[in-house]
Design an enzyme around this catalytic site. Sequence first.
Site, PDB file in Angstrom:
ATOM      1  N   LYS A  61       0.855  -1.270   0.119  1.00 20.21           N
ATOM      2  CA  LYS A  61      -0.049  -0.044  -0.134  1.00 20.21           C
ATOM      3  C   LYS A  61       0.910   1.133  -0.199  1.00 20.21           C
ATOM      4  CE  LYS A  61      -2.365   2.524   3.679  1.00 20.21           C
ATOM      5  NZ  LYS A  61      -1.348   3.022   4.420  1.00 20.21           N
ATOM      6  N   ASN A  62       1.713   1.122   0.869  1.00 16.35           N
ATOM      7  CA  ASN A  62       2.398   2.516   0.936  1.00 16.35           C
ATOM      8  C   ASN A  62       3.362   2.996  -0.169  1.00 16.35           C
ATOM      9  OD1 ASN A  62       1.130   3.119   3.123  1.00 16.35           O
ATOM     10  ND2 ASN A  62       2.378   2.486   4.757  1.00 16.35           N
ATOM     11  N   CYS A  81      -5.297   8.165   8.772  1.00 15.81           N
ATOM     12  CA  CYS A  81      -5.908   7.760  10.204  1.00 15.81           C
ATOM     13  C   CYS A  81      -5.466   8.640  11.371  1.00 15.81           C
ATOM     14  CB  CYS A  81      -4.737   6.363  10.532  1.00 15.81           C
ATOM     15  SG  CYS A  81      -5.251   4.924   9.769  1.00 15.81           S
ATOM     16  N   ASP A 138       3.584   0.180  12.304  1.00 19.53           N
ATOM     17  CA  ASP A 138       2.300  -0.288  11.428  1.00 19.53           C
ATOM     18  C   ASP A 138       2.117  -1.828  11.958  1.00 19.53           C
ATOM     19  OD1 ASP A 138       2.099   2.060  10.456  1.00 19.53           O
ATOM     20  OD2 ASP A 138       2.836   1.528   8.506  1.00 19.53           O
ATOM     21  N   ARG A 164       0.306  14.825  12.598  1.00 15.19           N
ATOM     22  CA  ARG A 164       0.743  14.285  11.206  1.00 15.19           C
ATOM     23  C   ARG A 164       1.331  15.568  10.479  1.00 15.19           C
ATOM     24  NH1 ARG A 164      -2.003   8.986   9.164  1.00 15.19           N
ATOM     25  NH2 ARG A 164       0.244   8.800   8.556  1.00 15.19           N
ATOM     26  N   PRO A 165       2.468  16.169  11.275  1.00 14.70           N
ATOM     27  CA  PRO A 165       2.923  17.488  10.408  1.00 14.70           C
ATOM     28  C   PRO A 165       3.545  17.198   9.298  1.00 14.70           C
ATOM     29  CG  PRO A 165       4.496  16.679  12.185  1.00 14.70           C
ATOM     30  CD  PRO A 165       3.207  15.949  12.514  1.00 14.70           C
ATOM     31  N   ILE A 166       3.750  18.023   8.434  1.00 12.92           N
ATOM     32  CA  ILE A 166       4.438  18.031   7.064  1.00 12.92           C
ATOM     33  C   ILE A 166       5.558  18.940   6.914  1.00 12.92           C
ATOM     34  CG2 ILE A 166       2.468  16.555   5.834  1.00 12.92           C
ATOM     35  CD1 ILE A 166       1.892  19.481   4.069  1.00 12.92           C
ATOM     36  N   ASP A 167       6.018  19.450   8.296  1.00 10.15           N
ATOM     37  CA  ASP A 167       7.110  20.419   8.036  1.00 10.15           C
ATOM     38  C   ASP A 167       8.120  20.102   7.189  1.00 10.15           C
ATOM     39  OD1 ASP A 167       7.047  18.983  10.672  1.00 10.15           O
ATOM     40  OD2 ASP A 167       9.047  19.933  10.559  1.00 10.15           O
ATOM     41  N   GLN A 168       8.432  18.780   7.339  1.00 11.00           N
ATOM     42  CA  GLN A 168       9.781  18.386   6.726  1.00 11.00           C
ATOM     43  C   GLN A 168       9.658  18.143   5.185  1.00 11.00           C
ATOM     44  OE1 GLN A 168      12.836  17.842   8.369  1.00 11.00           O
ATOM     45  NE2 GLN A 168      11.290  18.923   9.918  1.00 11.00           N
ATOM     46  N   ARG A 192      -9.247   0.681   3.767  1.00 12.40           N
ATOM     47  CA  ARG A 192      -8.295   1.687   3.273  1.00 12.40           C
ATOM     48  C   ARG A 192      -6.917   0.853   2.866  1.00 12.40           C
ATOM     49  NH1 ARG A 192      -6.355   5.302   6.943  1.00 12.40           N
ATOM     50  NH2 ARG A 192      -4.804   5.466   5.459  1.00 12.40           N
ATOM     51  N   ARG A 203      -4.235  10.133   3.482  1.00 12.71           N
ATOM     52  CA  ARG A 203      -3.037  10.719   3.918  1.00 12.71           C
ATOM     53  C   ARG A 203      -1.949  11.136   2.503  1.00 12.71           C
ATOM     54  NH1 ARG A 203      -1.377  14.111   7.265  1.00 12.71           N
ATOM     55  NH2 ARG A 203       0.814  13.892   7.792  1.00 12.71           N
ATOM     56  N   ILE A 241       6.797   6.346  17.210  1.00 14.10           N
ATOM     57  CA  ILE A 241       6.612   7.395  15.889  1.00 14.10           C
ATOM     58  C   ILE A 241       5.111   7.942  16.028  1.00 14.10           C
ATOM     59  CG2 ILE A 241       6.140   7.070  13.620  1.00 14.10           C
ATOM     60  CD1 ILE A 241       8.821   5.743  14.318  1.00 14.10           C
TER      61      ILE A 241
END
Length: 421
Positions: free
Chosen positions: A22-23, A117, A306, A122-126, A398, A93, A328
């Site tokens: 999936k990922n 989820c 996971d 769940r930041p996306i600063d990076q 999902r 996501r 995590i």
Amino acid sequence: MERIKINGKTKLVGEVNIAGAKNSAVALIPATILVKGISIIDNIPDISDLKGYYEILEELGATVEILGDNKVKIDTSNVNSNVALSGNVKAFRASYYLLGILFSMFNSATVGMPGGCNIGKRPIDQHIKGFEQLGAKVEYTNDYVKIEADKIIGTTIDFDVVSVGATINVMLGAVKAEGTTILNNCAKEPHIVDVANFLNEIGAKITGAGTDTIIIEGVDTFKNYVEYSVVPDQIEAGTYMIAAVATKGDILVKNCVPEDMEFLINELVKMGATVEIDNNNIRVVGNENIVSSNIETSPHPGFATDLQSQMGALFAITNGTSTITENIWESRFGYCYELEKMGAKVTIDNTVATFDGVDTLVGTEVKATDLRAGASLIIAGCVANGVTTITNLHHIDRGYEKIEEKFRNLGAQIERENYND
Ligand code: EPU
């Protein structure tokens, strides 16, 4: 509404075929936009997150033809939009990969804020930091992110945290950059290697995927036709491996990558299970004398976050005291409260869940609080005395392909049924 009903106390025995990851697929499918032609992607999992992605691609101008349960043909010749703001984008996501891809294609991208989820902040600063260092100006609201650059210029980017999403997204954003981009402190998950392999297959020049440092030499053009097969899903494989031990069963997990599963194999063997590896297959046999353990999640090659929920179902019925330290995601113990309804003895202290093993669980009504929580509850339902019903199946759908069918083939008494709320 749908729910899963499991009549428990079943040893799971037999073979299960693992689907594509999936990922990885959630990055590969949108990355077909770079092809600007035909991509035939094989071994893709039949999961709802991808259906959402196909619709997004169609909204952007692609045509998507399903060639079978696990194969899709995507024609991205007519993708001319760099704006993705639909409900589909916000529903999961991994839609954030559109940022890197559309940025590469058009030097500019406007993408809705992703969902997914609810397992912690769940930041996306990076991701943003990476795009900025590649030359982008970023406009960032609660609703969308817009990134834009006159030119994408290769540079060295040091990630402050190890992030799967940021590693893939910034790699996608840098494939056409002028010059060389060096990404340091990268995530090393198998799906990152798979995405880099796909990009190289279409003409990118990426080395080092799977290590801390990824080097990307920017290229101008990509092939207009590709056939590619997605790597097997590490987490689906691990889910069935844990299910074998929890139910004291005997499962041959077929079409997986044993080297990617070392952290779990070592753990299950330490707990007393038998694990045999034969090429791409792993046989896992449980028994009556499994012992308690302590695990701590960390980025690959450490214990995958996971798979911690599925381990929780196993620890719940393992003699003695076991602990899970989640490093995590800060909110990934929702499933423990559901296991408690089934008789598990769990205490949670911040990032640590402590399980005092009970002899057996008892079936009752529970809900999947997130994707992996759902898998954990299915395992618990197979172990438990009596009937377990699981609701909130959209989480499970999902990310797990044909999950009841696969469990049923292993002997589980499991059905999906409609009910009125
Ligand atoms: N983080 C930041 N800033 C960022 C990005 C991440 O601080 O810009 C932090 C996160 O808050 C988290 C850690 O870094 O504490 C790791 O997050 P990562 O970015 O690696 O996670 P992700 O890319 O959002 C992917 C998977 C998750 C999986 C994690 C970790 C996809 C679509 N999702 O998420 O998968 O848990 O990596 O391996 O690839 C699942 O499949 O059930 C699932 C949740």
